[in-house]
Design a protein around this motif. Structure first.
Motif, PDB file in Angstrom:
ATOM      1  N   THR A 106      11.516  -3.881  14.943  1.00 46.85           N
ATOM      2  CA  THR A 106      11.932  -2.647  14.263  1.00 46.85           C
ATOM      3  C   THR A 106      13.196  -2.876  13.451  1.00 46.85           C
ATOM      4  O   THR A 106      13.286  -2.487  12.280  1.00 46.85           O
ATOM      5  CB  THR A 106      12.161  -1.530  15.290  1.00 46.85           C
ATOM      6  OG1 THR A 106      10.926  -1.255  15.958  1.00 46.85           O
ATOM      7  CG2 THR A 106      12.655  -0.259  14.623  1.00 46.85           C
ATOM      8  N   SER A 107      14.187  -3.506  14.057  1.00 40.95           N
ATOM      9  CA  SER A 107      15.447  -3.773  13.338  1.00 40.95           C
ATOM     10  C   SER A 107      15.213  -4.690  12.151  1.00 40.95           C
ATOM     11  O   SER A 107      15.762  -4.459  11.060  1.00 40.95           O
ATOM     12  CB  SER A 107      16.472  -4.398  14.301  1.00 40.95           C
ATOM     13  OG  SER A 107      16.832  -3.486  15.305  1.00 40.95           O
ATOM     14  N   LYS A 108      14.398  -5.731  12.334  1.00 41.70           N
ATOM     15  CA  LYS A 108      14.119  -6.661  11.244  1.00 41.70           C
ATOM     16  C   LYS A 108      13.388  -5.960  10.103  1.00 41.70           C
ATOM     17  O   LYS A 108      13.695  -6.178   8.922  1.00 41.70           O
ATOM     18  CB  LYS A 108      13.261  -7.824  11.762  1.00 41.70           C
ATOM     19  CG  LYS A 108      13.067  -8.934  10.749  1.00 41.70           C
ATOM     20  CD  LYS A 108      14.395  -9.613  10.418  1.00 41.70           C
ATOM     21  CE  LYS A 108      14.194 -10.779   9.452  1.00 41.70           C
ATOM     22  NZ  LYS A 108      15.485 -11.410   9.095  1.00 41.70           N
ATOM     23  N   ALA A 109      12.430  -5.105  10.452  1.00 38.58           N
ATOM     24  CA  ALA A 109      11.684  -4.383   9.427  1.00 38.58           C
ATOM     25  C   ALA A 109      12.599  -3.489   8.609  1.00 38.58           C
ATOM     26  O   ALA A 109      12.481  -3.402   7.378  1.00 38.58           O
ATOM     27  CB  ALA A 109      10.575  -3.554  10.080  1.00 38.58           C
ATOM     28  N   LEU A 110      13.539  -2.825   9.276  1.00 33.31           N
ATOM     29  CA  LEU A 110      14.452  -1.925   8.563  1.00 33.31           C
ATOM     30  C   LEU A 110      15.464  -2.703   7.730  1.00 33.31           C
ATOM     31  O   LEU A 110      15.871  -2.247   6.652  1.00 33.31           O
ATOM     32  CB  LEU A 110      15.158  -1.009   9.555  1.00 33.31           C
ATOM     33  CG  LEU A 110      14.250   0.059  10.184  1.00 33.31           C
ATOM     34  CD1 LEU A 110      14.975   0.782  11.305  1.00 33.31           C
ATOM     35  CD2 LEU A 110      13.769   1.057   9.140  1.00 33.31           C
ATOM     36  N   GLU A 111      15.883  -3.861   8.198  1.00 32.79           N
ATOM     37  CA  GLU A 111      16.783  -4.697   7.389  1.00 32.79           C
ATOM     38  C   GLU A 111      16.092  -5.094   6.086  1.00 32.79           C
ATOM     39  O   GLU A 111      16.701  -5.052   5.004  1.00 32.79           O
ATOM     40  CB  GLU A 111      17.177  -5.950   8.178  1.00 32.79           C
ATOM     41  CG  GLU A 111      18.138  -5.697   9.323  1.00 32.79           C
ATOM     42  CD  GLU A 111      18.314  -6.912  10.209  1.00 32.79           C
ATOM     43  OE1 GLU A 111      17.799  -7.998   9.842  1.00 32.79           O
ATOM     44  OE2 GLU A 111      18.957  -6.791  11.265  1.00 32.79           O
ATOM     45  N   LEU A 161       4.792  -5.495  11.127  1.00 35.71           N
ATOM     46  CA  LEU A 161       5.639  -4.305  11.000  1.00 35.71           C
ATOM     47  C   LEU A 161       6.520  -4.339   9.746  1.00 35.71           C
ATOM     48  O   LEU A 161       6.589  -3.328   9.035  1.00 35.71           O
ATOM     49  CB  LEU A 161       6.496  -4.113  12.249  1.00 35.71           C
ATOM     50  CG  LEU A 161       7.339  -2.825  12.241  1.00 35.71           C
ATOM     51  CD1 LEU A 161       6.461  -1.580  12.182  1.00 35.71           C
ATOM     52  CD2 LEU A 161       8.241  -2.778  13.481  1.00 35.71           C
ATOM     53  N   PRO A 162       7.207  -5.464   9.430  1.00 40.55           N
ATOM     54  CA  PRO A 162       7.967  -5.468   8.173  1.00 40.55           C
ATOM     55  C   PRO A 162       7.093  -5.207   6.943  1.00 40.55           C
ATOM     56  O   PRO A 162       7.517  -4.495   6.027  1.00 40.55           O
ATOM     57  CB  PRO A 162       8.575  -6.873   8.139  1.00 40.55           C
ATOM     58  CG  PRO A 162       8.702  -7.259   9.580  1.00 40.55           C
ATOM     59  CD  PRO A 162       7.467  -6.682  10.229  1.00 40.55           C
ATOM     60  N   VAL A 205       7.331   3.479  16.456  1.00 40.48           N
ATOM     61  CA  VAL A 205       6.758   2.131  16.467  1.00 40.48           C
ATOM     62  C   VAL A 205       6.165   1.842  17.845  1.00 40.48           C
ATOM     63  O   VAL A 205       5.078   1.269  17.963  1.00 40.48           O
ATOM     64  CB  VAL A 205       7.819   1.072  16.105  1.00 40.48           C
ATOM     65  CG1 VAL A 205       7.252  -0.341  16.307  1.00 40.48           C
ATOM     66  CG2 VAL A 205       8.276   1.231  14.662  1.00 40.48           C
ATOM     67  N   THR A 206       6.860   2.251  18.893  1.00 42.77           N
ATOM     68  CA  THR A 206       6.346   2.071  20.255  1.00 42.77           C
ATOM     69  C   THR A 206       5.020   2.803  20.427  1.00 42.77           C
ATOM     70  O   THR A 206       4.074   2.275  21.034  1.00 42.77           O
ATOM     71  CB  THR A 206       7.374   2.586  21.283  1.00 42.77           C
ATOM     72  OG1 THR A 206       8.565   1.807  21.177  1.00 42.77           O
ATOM     73  CG2 THR A 206       6.826   2.480  22.706  1.00 42.77           C
ATOM     74  N   PHE A 210      -0.012   6.273  10.794  1.00 36.04           N
ATOM     75  CA  PHE A 210       1.419   5.934  10.746  1.00 36.04           C
ATOM     76  C   PHE A 210       1.979   6.222   9.355  1.00 36.04           C
ATOM     77  O   PHE A 210       3.022   6.864   9.195  1.00 36.04           O
ATOM     78  CB  PHE A 210       1.541   4.451  11.087  1.00 36.04           C
ATOM     79  CG  PHE A 210       2.918   3.983  11.486  1.00 36.04           C
ATOM     80  CD1 PHE A 210       3.640   4.611  12.493  1.00 36.04           C
ATOM     81  CD2 PHE A 210       3.470   2.851  10.893  1.00 36.04           C
ATOM     82  CE1 PHE A 210       4.886   4.143  12.891  1.00 36.04           C
ATOM     83  CE2 PHE A 210       4.708   2.376  11.272  1.00 36.04           C
ATOM     84  CZ  PHE A 210       5.424   3.022  12.279  1.00 36.04           C
ATOM     85  N   LEU A 211       1.267   5.766   8.319  1.00 41.13           N
ATOM     86  CA  LEU A 211       1.690   5.995   6.936  1.00 41.13           C
ATOM     87  C   LEU A 211       1.670   7.480   6.597  1.00 41.13           C
ATOM     88  O   LEU A 211       2.641   8.011   6.024  1.00 41.13           O
ATOM     89  CB  LEU A 211       0.777   5.229   5.977  1.00 41.13           C
ATOM     90  CG  LEU A 211       0.988   5.508   4.475  1.00 41.13           C
ATOM     91  CD1 LEU A 211       2.379   5.084   4.026  1.00 41.13           C
ATOM     92  CD2 LEU A 211      -0.083   4.807   3.642  1.00 41.13           C
ATOM     93  N   GLU A 212       0.581   8.168   6.929  1.00 42.85           N
ATOM     94  CA  GLU A 212       0.491   9.591   6.611  1.00 42.85           C
ATOM     95  C   GLU A 212       1.601  10.399   7.275  1.00 42.85           C
ATOM     96  O   GLU A 212       2.125  11.348   6.698  1.00 42.85           O
ATOM     97  CB  GLU A 212      -0.871  10.139   7.042  1.00 42.85           C
ATOM     98  CG  GLU A 212      -2.018   9.752   6.124  1.00 42.85           C
ATOM     99  CD  GLU A 212      -3.250  10.606   6.385  1.00 42.85           C
ATOM    100  OE1 GLU A 212      -3.506  10.932   7.569  1.00 42.85           O
ATOM    101  OE2 GLU A 212      -3.936  10.965   5.409  1.00 42.85           O
TER     102      GLU A 212
END
Length: 273
Positions: free
Chosen positions: A65-70, A115-116, A212-213, A236-238
């Motif tokens: 999650t953190s990597k995806a947001l970075e 996820l990224p 995400v969980t 998830f996208l919607e």
């Protein structure tokens, strides 16, 4: 007639179209539970399954999650403001569904890659929605508001609405958004490890990680597989598209009518929703 600047009125004087738009935004922002969508899809209480994930899975989700947001933050600052053309929402849905199919087929092992990719695709879709509501994404604050959507969409079905409603969450995020935007405006870059950006990512990740969980929990079910994984990512996208439409509708109306008036009318509508 709309109340003139500096005047006060007990009557909220939004146009009928704007009032309808705000009403839709209230519904999207105050009832944004992805868990409900996924529970209906798989027939199991996704929130409870998510809570039962083993500790190694939870750590993997937190890291991914953190990597995806970075990565999303870098995209928001470096490429959005140079791309004035809107993308295709259908293309975004197809791409995010394809990445979800990989996640459904191969499970948690693919999350650091999947996820990224999904997050950046969703960010591009969120940016298109922001532009459609009049946002200037050359402004770092507007670009960061696109990333902020991942936190605003992070409410679980069990959250207390009085403590995690839209304006409450925006208030909690306001300082980190403002400080991060100021930093980017001054530096023009996203520096690795800059404390102000680390705080912003952490604030968003603490909320984004909740959904995400839920996504991972749904994709982990034996009955899901590749086809179901694509459907989970589509939901998830919607989910985040709906939150983005609500968020940027509110911001547009704030620019027209003022923040105080829109928050007051939003609160009135939320109490009735």
């Amino acid at each position: 007639m709309m109340t003139a600047p500096g005047q006060h009125s007990d009557v909220v004087d939004l146009t009928p179209d704007d009032l309808d738009a705000l009403r839709r935004a209230v519904h999207a922002l105050e009832h944004p539970s992805l868990a409900a969508r996924l529970t209906a899809m798989v027939g199991k209480p996704i929130e409870l399954i998510g809570y039962a994930l083993p500790a190694p899975a939870s750590r993997a989700i937190s890291t991914a999650t953190s990597k995806a947001l970075e990565m999303a933050l870098k995209v928001a600052i470096k490429t959005m403001r140079r791309d004035p053309l809107a993308g295709s929402q259908l293309l975004h849905r197809a791409l995010v569904s394809a990445s979800g199919a990989a996640g459904g087929a191969f499970g948690l092992a693919t999350l650091p890659i999947e996820l990224p990719i999904s997050t950046i695709i969703m960010l591009r879709s969120i940016a298109d929605i922001a532009r459609s509501e009049g946002e200037d994404l050359s402004d770092p604050e507007a670009a960061l508001s696109c990333v902020e959507v991942f936190a605003l969409g992070g409410r679980s079905g069990s959250d207390d609405a009085s403590e995690s409603g839209y304006f409450a969450l925006r208030g909690l995020l306001a300082k980190s958004v403002t400080e991060a935007a100021r930093y980017v405006a001054q530096r023009g870059v996203v520096a690795e490890g800059a404390p102000v950006l680390v705080r912003f990512i952490a604030d968003v990740a603490s909320r984004f990680g909740v959904v995400v969980t839920q996504k991972v929990a749904a994709q982990a079910l034996p009955v899901i597989g590749a086809l179901g994984g694509a459907a989970v990512n589509y939901a998830f996208l919607e989910h985040f598209q709906d939150v983005a439409r609500g968020h940027f509708t509110v911001r547009r109306l704030e620019r027209v009518y003022g923040k105080e008036l829109i928050e007051k009318e939003y609160t009135r509508l939320a109490e009735r929703d």
